[in-house]
Scaffold this motif. Sequence first.
Motif, mmCIF file in Angstrom:
data_model
loop_
_atom_site.group_PDB
_atom_site.id
_atom_site.type_symbol
_atom_site.label_atom_id
_atom_site.label_comp_id
_atom_site.label_asym_id
_atom_site.label_seq_id
_atom_site.Cartn_x
_atom_site.Cartn_y
_atom_site.Cartn_z
ATOM 1 N N GLY A 105 -0.066 5.795 2.768
ATOM 2 C CA GLY A 105 -0.504 3.840 3.266
ATOM 3 C C GLY A 105 -0.222 3.507 4.269
ATOM 4 N N GLN A 106 -0.681 2.612 3.978
ATOM 5 C CA GLN A 106 0.028 0.910 4.426
ATOM 6 C C GLN A 106 1.453 0.172 4.003
ATOM 7 N N HIS A 107 1.781 0.073 5.211
ATOM 8 C CA HIS A 107 3.023 -0.518 5.328
ATOM 9 C C HIS A 107 3.367 -1.546 5.985
ATOM 10 N N TYR B 147 7.639 -7.957 14.201
ATOM 11 C CA TYR B 147 6.246 -7.411 13.217
ATOM 12 C C TYR B 147 5.553 -6.726 13.069
ATOM 13 N N TYR B 148 5.624 -5.184 12.367
ATOM 14 C CA TYR B 148 4.472 -4.015 12.129
ATOM 15 C C TYR B 148 3.818 -3.643 11.089
ATOM 16 N N LYS B 149 2.689 -3.849 10.379
ATOM 17 C CA LYS B 149 1.989 -2.558 10.568
ATOM 18 C C LYS B 149 1.945 -0.903 10.466
ATOM 19 N N PHE B 150 2.108 -0.394 9.539
ATOM 20 C CA PHE B 150 2.227 1.097 9.648
ATOM 21 C C PHE B 150 1.786 1.952 8.411
ATOM 22 N N VAL B 151 1.236 2.866 8.613
ATOM 23 C CA VAL B 151 0.812 4.428 7.679
ATOM 24 C C VAL B 151 1.936 4.815 7.373
ATOM 25 N N TYR C 80 -6.373 5.806 10.607
ATOM 26 C CA TYR C 80 -6.206 4.715 9.585
ATOM 27 C C TYR C 80 -6.623 3.656 9.887
ATOM 28 N N ILE C 81 -7.383 2.895 9.648
ATOM 29 C CA ILE C 81 -7.556 1.546 10.311
ATOM 30 C C ILE C 81 -6.728 0.129 8.905
ATOM 31 N N ILE C 82 -6.160 -0.450 10.191
ATOM 32 C CA ILE C 82 -5.232 -1.556 9.705
ATOM 33 C C ILE C 82 -6.024 -3.121 9.880
ATOM 34 N N THR C 83 -6.378 -4.103 8.639
ATOM 35 C CA THR C 83 -6.639 -4.712 9.395
ATOM 36 C C THR C 83 -5.662 -5.604 9.259
ATOM 37 N N TYR C 84 -5.741 -7.984 9.841
ATOM 38 C CA TYR C 84 -4.435 -8.421 9.697
ATOM 39 C C TYR C 84 -5.111 -9.748 8.805
ATOM 40 N N ASN C 85 -4.634 -10.735 9.739
ATOM 41 C CA ASN C 85 -5.580 -11.802 8.980
ATOM 42 C C ASN C 85 -6.606 -11.813 8.888
ATOM 43 N N ASN C 86 -7.984 -11.483 9.330
ATOM 44 C CA ASN C 86 -8.778 -11.648 9.032
ATOM 45 C C ASN C 86 -9.405 -10.306 8.671
ATOM 46 N N ALA C 87 -11.072 -10.228 7.851
ATOM 47 C CA ALA C 87 -11.904 -9.673 7.544
ATOM 48 C C ALA C 87 -12.342 -9.160 9.359
ATOM 49 N N ALA C 88 -12.411 -7.267 9.223
ATOM 50 C CA ALA C 88 -12.611 -6.628 10.351
ATOM 51 C C ALA C 88 -14.288 -5.748 9.857
ATOM 52 N N SER C 89 -15.000 -6.055 10.648
ATOM 53 C CA SER C 89 -16.260 -4.891 10.437
ATOM 54 C C SER C 89 -15.658 -3.594 11.603
ATOM 55 N N VAL C 90 -15.474 -2.780 11.850
ATOM 56 C CA VAL C 90 -15.300 -1.525 12.433
ATOM 57 C C VAL C 90 -16.128 -0.451 12.583
#
Length: 757
Positions: A386-388, A329-333, A42-52
Amino acid sequence: MGTMYLLLLFTGVLAGGQAQRHFVTAFLENYDRTSATTFQLYIITYNNAASVTVTVAQPSFNQTVVIERDKDALVTLSYDYMIYEKDISSKAVIVTSDANISVYAFYTKNNTADAMVCLPQEELGTEYYIFTPGTGGINQFAVANGINDAVSVNITVSGTIIFNGTYYGSKDKISISLAYQQVIQFQSTSDLTGTRISSSAPVAVFMGNKCFAGPGTTCDVLVEQLYPVQNWGRYFAVFPLLNHTSDIIDIIAAYSDTRIFIEGSKGNTTQYNLAQGSHVKLTLQDRILVNSSKPIMISYLIQQSTTGPVPDYDPFLTTVPPIDFKRNYYKFVTYPDYYNYLLIVSQSSADTDFFLDHHPLNLNNAFVSELNGIKAIEVSLGKIGGQHEIYNEASAFVIYVYGIYHGVSYGYSVGQEKSYPDPPLPNATEEPDNPVVLDCLPHGAVYQIPLRLVLDAQLSVQDIHLEDPLCQAVEQGNFAIINVPFNSCGSRVLDEDGKIFYVNTVYGTIPDTSIHRIEVPVQCEMAGNETLGINFHPKVTDVVSQGHYNISLKLYEGGDYIKPIALYPFEIDLPGNIYVEFQVDSDDKDLQIITENCKSSPTLEDTAQSYNLIEHGCFLDSTLHGYLITDNRQQRFSFHVFKFDDFQEVYLACNVVICHKSSVPNRCTQGCLNRRHKRNIHSPESKLGTARLSQGPVVFKKEHQHQQQHDNNTLPLSSFVGALCVFGLMSVAVLILQKRYYQKQGYSLLPNTSNIH
Ligand SMILES: *[C@@H]1O[C@H](CO)[C@@H](O)[C@H](O)[C@H]1NC(C)=O
Ligand SMILES: *[C@@H]1O[C@H](CO)[C@@H](O)[C@H](O)[C@H]1NC(C)=O
Ligand SMILES: *[C@@H]1O[C@H](CO)[C@@H](O)[C@H](O)[C@H]1NC(C)=O
Ligand SMILES: *[C@@H]1O[C@H](CO)[C@@H](O)[C@H](O)[C@H]1NC(C)=O
Ligand SMILES: *[C@@H]1O[C@H](CO)[C@@H](O)[C@H](O)[C@H]1NC(C)=O
Ligand SMILES: *[C@@H]1O[C@H](CO)[C@@H](O)[C@H](O)[C@H]1NC(C)=O
Ligand SMILES: *[C@@H]1O[C@H](CO)[C@@H](O)[C@H](O)[C@H]1NC(C)=O
Ligand SMILES: *[C@@H]1O[C@H](CO)[C@@H](O)[C@H](O)[C@H]1NC(C)=O
Ligand SMILES: *[C@@H]1O[C@H](CO)[C@@H](O)[C@H](O)[C@H]1NC(C)=O
Ligand SMILES: *[C@@H]1O[C@H](CO)[C@@H](O)[C@H](O)[C@H]1NC(C)=O
């Protein structure tokens, strides 16, 4: 129509950039190496779009996902990428991104699962201590190199490892070298806790158990990525998850003379002194605070428990982050279908204004506990995957994320890492959306620019044009729309490396001047390689495979056939009658059944003393009495019980034949075949299958010395019969299973006799 690529060059906007994040992970062995088992990132982005990009060297895997800002994407690796090699493999999984991301890995299969946080390159180190969850199952750890060309790794074993044909005991050293993208996995049934890894350059290290057996669990995968010693801490708070009172924690020391103080909720303190690489395993009955004189690592193994919304979830493994709170601050799945939980650990004095998924966290719906200035808040997130996001503007905290469901669970913690994405600026003024869109279609492109941008430039829609000024935009809703034909209006073709690009420029020009206030080069790359689908009707070749009917053999207490005998061995008085029923278990009412042979014997071994009741469908015993029954799928008969001299038990073994009415006349309608007709019975069309069934023992009442054994052997009749069905063509595997079952029951299998097919 094929895939079209959009290639938009907007003056002044820079795309790309150097890789911001790099992760090294691996798909450790799961006990079930089948397609049902996957490794999901599961890949989560932050303030910017990302190409992973996710790559594996061998077998080769290369997938790039482009993820918008503040979104997530899932990359799934099949079991082909699971490490099962007993040697170095090239299965390290490399994840690179051009913007900040977080990566969470889920090991998924319907009946076993776990999850881990993937650590970025900056978090990896050169010294690790392995933790494995005690004995039971197959402990394992893996070392992966995904950063340098080559890394030499020394492994100082604690426990025992057999590697490359050599046995390594405690303190023995294994030295290996890992090239880029290589990984090595070690397995052992012994506890490897305390095994030290040191490497010449940073590596990623994973540990767990391939098939963990714990209370109420026979085989569960456990996995976690380890933090290097440089990330260990000295202050910890361990709060039981899900109200458990007997989970296991393990504390490992990296340095000699490490003094550890454990403070319980009753105010008492216990002290341990640990040597380098040694550990102490504790049962976590209640909250504890841990401090130590030198850095330590704590692991938490949740045990199966009946508390919580499901009674039968599996163990999971997580590391315990130290409580030097840094992140707010965390983003998690979370995983769909599981009952998911979030545990927040912070200072008691911390601000309670948490925001969960942008909404204030209602503490009334959370379970809050506290110990000496440290607070834990357990929040049920429900079955939402999903993302939280969890955020507290004023205070830092660490989190645990876990989920449970029937037969499964996962868990991980976050907060131990040294570098992490910045939280969003609370009052960040969002950049206005500029949905400038270019659509590349078969004969041309359509470009749309928000009217607002046109008006901001003090222009009108007619001032927007292509390289040919006569090709102008039109107004449509909030947009100026301009068609870009490929063969006019100044469009040119670029052919680069076999790729076809159509190129033009959109201008916004101040009328009657050559001043462009808007200048947007537009390009369409047209896919030169299309995959086409066609329809056809495949010709089907019949496939015939061998199946088996379930046939039951039941004994009844009376000729009314109402009460089946459920307990074996069944006791019966001599003299007495025994009532037998065979039934083929099928919805096909046109099936027929006939008892071909029935033999009784004093033991399950084939003995010379056996007595034939039925042979070739003929009743030999004079007390045999058949019952008329309308359902051809059943056959019933009774006979007088008898006893073999010197034996207390009688076994019954019968062959039944199943036929279909469509083949009448067949073996089933033939009934008793005396010797003269015997050869007819092997006509293959006349019978569908034969089965050999046995039942027993039947014990004669007056003797009581078998009482003990009776109780042990008590089991439901249906499963007993199911296990006793021995089909002529049954596979070896099934036979072995039955053998096991028998051994468990204290019986042995009836040997197959030659006259039974
Ligand atoms: C993955 O594929 C991309 C695009 O085809 C290529 O540029 C890149 O080099 C590949 N990466 C690896 C590691 O094979
Ligand atoms: C796993 O569970 C899902 C949903 O319960 C089901 O659709 C799927 O068939 C199961 N897969 C396997 C391999 O059992
Ligand atoms: C395993 O042993 C073989 C033969 O002794 C050797 O060639 C090979 O390099 C060894 N593998 C590792 C990873 O040490
Ligand atoms: C591995 O062990 C060898 C021999 O003891 C030593 O020379 C080398 O420096 C060690 N390498 C690492 C990375 O610890
Ligand atoms: C744990 O116990 C508390 C208090 O009894 C209760 O509110 C909470 O729901 C329980 N948590 C779980 C996961 O059962
Ligand atoms: C505190 O005392 C209780 C009861 O004597 C004991 O069960 C518990 O393990 C102790 N806790 C610590 C941290 O020493
Ligand atoms: C660790 O805990 C013990 C017992 O509570 C205490 O005496 C000691 O001062 C603590 N050490 C630190 C560094 O906080
Ligand atoms: C991106 O992550 C790095 C740490 O990996 C951090 O230092 C940096 O501030 C982050 N940038 C943003 C914009 O979040
Ligand atoms: C066309 O695409 C297919 C599938 O993506 C690929 O296997 C093939 O190599 C491509 N052919 C050319 C000439 O690019
Ligand atoms: C056949 O018997 C087995 C074992 O008791 C059972 O699992 C299976 O469901 C049965 N099949 C049918 C079609 O009844």
